[in-house]
Design a protein around this motif. Structure first.
Motif, short mmCIF file in Angstrom:
data_model
loop_
_atom_site.label_atom_id
_atom_site.label_comp_id
_atom_site.label_asym_id
_atom_site.label_seq_id
_atom_site.Cartn_x
_atom_site.Cartn_y
_atom_site.Cartn_z
N VAL A 1 0.86 -1.19 0.00
CA VAL A 1 0.00 0.00 0.00
C VAL A 1 0.89 1.23 0.00
O VAL A 1 1.69 1.43 0.92
CB VAL A 1 -0.92 0.01 1.23
N LEU A 2 0.76 2.05 -1.03
CA LEU A 2 1.59 3.25 -1.15
C LEU A 2 1.06 4.36 -0.26
O LEU A 2 1.81 5.11 0.34
CB LEU A 2 1.64 3.71 -2.60
N ASP A 3 -0.23 4.50 -0.23
CA ASP A 3 -0.91 5.43 0.67
C ASP A 3 -2.36 4.96 0.74
O ASP A 3 -2.67 3.87 0.26
CB ASP A 3 -0.79 6.89 0.19
N GLY A 4 -3.22 5.74 1.28
CA GLY A 4 -4.60 5.28 1.39
C GLY A 4 -5.33 5.10 0.08
O GLY A 4 -6.37 4.45 0.03
N GLU A 5 -4.76 5.63 -1.01
CA GLU A 5 -5.48 5.62 -2.28
C GLU A 5 -4.78 4.85 -3.39
O GLU A 5 -5.32 4.72 -4.49
CB GLU A 5 -5.71 7.06 -2.77
N ARG A 6 -3.56 4.33 -3.12
CA ARG A 6 -2.83 3.63 -4.19
C ARG A 6 -2.29 2.29 -3.69
O ARG A 6 -1.85 2.16 -2.55
CB ARG A 6 -1.68 4.48 -4.71
N LEU A 7 -2.30 1.31 -4.59
CA LEU A 7 -1.81 -0.02 -4.30
C LEU A 7 -0.80 -0.41 -5.37
O LEU A 7 -1.02 -0.18 -6.56
CB LEU A 7 -2.98 -1.02 -4.32
N ALA A 8 0.34 -1.00 -4.95
CA ALA A 8 1.34 -1.50 -5.89
C ALA A 8 1.32 -3.02 -5.87
O ALA A 8 1.20 -3.64 -4.81
CB ALA A 8 2.72 -0.99 -5.52
N THR B 1 8.32 -3.14 -0.86
CA THR B 1 8.14 -2.42 0.40
C THR B 1 8.16 -0.94 0.10
O THR B 1 8.81 -0.47 -0.84
CB THR B 1 9.21 -2.79 1.44
N VAL B 2 7.40 -0.18 0.89
CA VAL B 2 7.32 1.28 0.73
C VAL B 2 8.28 1.93 1.70
O VAL B 2 8.32 1.58 2.89
CB VAL B 2 5.88 1.78 0.98
N LEU B 3 9.07 2.86 1.21
CA LEU B 3 10.07 3.55 2.03
C LEU B 3 9.44 4.74 2.73
O LEU B 3 8.36 5.22 2.35
CB LEU B 3 11.24 3.98 1.17
N ALA B 4 10.13 5.24 3.73
CA ALA B 4 9.59 6.32 4.56
C ALA B 4 9.31 7.58 3.75
O ALA B 4 8.40 8.36 4.08
CB ALA B 4 10.55 6.63 5.70
N ASP B 5 10.07 7.83 2.70
CA ASP B 5 9.90 9.03 1.89
C ASP B 5 8.93 8.84 0.73
O ASP B 5 8.80 9.71 -0.13
CB ASP B 5 11.25 9.52 1.37
N GLY B 6 8.26 7.67 0.67
CA GLY B 6 7.28 7.44 -0.38
C GLY B 6 7.79 6.67 -1.57
O GLY B 6 6.99 6.26 -2.43
N ARG B 7 9.11 6.45 -1.64
CA ARG B 7 9.62 5.63 -2.73
C ARG B 7 9.20 4.18 -2.55
O ARG B 7 8.84 3.76 -1.45
CB ARG B 7 11.15 5.72 -2.79
N LEU B 8 9.27 3.42 -3.63
CA LEU B 8 8.92 2.01 -3.60
C LEU B 8 10.17 1.20 -3.91
O LEU B 8 10.91 1.51 -4.85
CB LEU B 8 7.84 1.72 -4.65
N ALA B 9 10.42 0.15 -3.13
CA ALA B 9 11.54 -0.75 -3.38
C ALA B 9 10.99 -2.10 -3.83
O ALA B 9 10.01 -2.60 -3.26
CB ALA B 9 12.40 -0.93 -2.14
N ILE C 1 22.13 -5.16 4.46
CA ILE C 1 21.61 -3.91 4.99
C ILE C 1 22.12 -2.79 4.09
O ILE C 1 23.32 -2.67 3.84
CB ILE C 1 22.07 -3.66 6.44
N TRP C 2 21.20 -1.95 3.61
CA TRP C 2 21.52 -0.88 2.66
C TRP C 2 21.25 0.48 3.28
O TRP C 2 20.29 0.66 4.03
CB TRP C 2 20.67 -1.00 1.40
N ASN C 3 22.09 1.45 2.92
CA ASN C 3 21.85 2.86 3.24
C ASN C 3 21.05 3.45 2.09
O ASN C 3 21.55 3.54 0.96
CB ASN C 3 23.18 3.60 3.41
N LEU C 4 19.82 3.84 2.35
CA LEU C 4 18.95 4.32 1.27
C LEU C 4 19.33 5.71 0.77
O LEU C 4 18.92 6.12 -0.31
CB LEU C 4 17.50 4.32 1.75
N ALA C 5 20.10 6.44 1.56
CA ALA C 5 20.49 7.78 1.14
C ALA C 5 21.40 7.74 -0.08
O ALA C 5 21.30 8.58 -0.98
CB ALA C 5 21.17 8.51 2.29
#
Length: 225
Positions: free
Chosen positions: A47-54, A87-95, A146-150
């Motif tokens: 779930v990307l947000d309340g209105e979108r599904l990946a 999985t959805v990342l904290a900043d809204g990106r999708l992995a 373990i990855w650094n997403l930055a």
């Protein structure tokens, strides 16, 4: 049924071997919507947000859907094998993790491929995030990275499982649990700096534990591979 995810409003989404996604009303078990667009098994949902599904599929694509009306918003293409984990990342990106051994970071709004993380030597079976800017991935090569997403940098590689890593879960953001086809569950601290200085084989050194009896029970119940 290959994948499930809970939605807002008392709904559930399921991905199936028939290449479709069904949205269910949990109150009465009725089918609300059927999303069709993939051409093979729907392996994973997020779930990307309340209105979108990946949705990720063996057809190597990811589709982003509107939950409001069931329309396809975008199709993300870039993997060369099945999409096995999302999985959805904290900043809204999708992995997304794939059978091609890679992880791709996406902007789901426009479908842009932002980065590719390479380090596994087999399929990426599972993904989870923690600490805001960290990503953990487990795969057929029996390792956890373990990855650094930055910056996409690989911070650590944990070894210790003797068969594929099938699932990952973060525990209060401070520890990482991994379940494998070797019938074990291992727990590792991931926020303490020492956790990144030891190989996972030396489990006593960084307090990783194997819950073999629990894992065997889970295997009998079908929750571990």
């Amino acid at each position: 049924v290959w994948s499930l995810v809970a939605l807002d409003g008392g709904r559930l989404a399921s991905g199936g071997g028939d290449a479709s996604i069904i949205i269910w009303n949990l109150a009465d078990g009725t089918q609300l919507t059927k999303l069709e667009g993939h051409t093979s098994y729907v392996q994973c949902l997020a779930v990307l947000d309340g209105e979108r599904l990946a949705s990720g599929s063996r057809d190597r694509s990811i589709i982003v859907w509107s939950l409001a009306d069931g329309t396809r918003l975008s199709t993300l293409e870039g993997h060369t094998s099945a999409v096995l984990s999302l999985t959805v990342l904290a900043d809204g990106r999708l992995a997304s993790g794939s059978g091609d051994s890679s992880i791709i970071l996406w902007n789901p709004a426009d479908g842009a491929q932002l980065a590719t993380l390479e380090g596994h030597t087999g399929s990426v079976q599972c993904l989870t995030t923690f600490d805001g800017d960290r990503l953990a991935s487990g795969g057929d090569d029996t390792s956890i990275i373990i990855w650094n997403l930055a910056d996409g940098r690989k911070i650590a590689k944990f070894e210790g499982h003797t068969a594929m890593v099938r699932c990952l879960a973060t525990l209060d953001g401070a520890a990482l649990a991994s379940g494998g086809s070797d019938e074990t569950i291992r727990i590792r601290p991931v926020l303490h700096p020492a956790a990144y200085r030891f190989n996972a084989c030396a489990s006593a050194e960084y307090r990783a534990f194997e819950f073999e009896d629990v894992a065997r029970s889970c295997r009998k119940e079908g929750c571990l591979g």
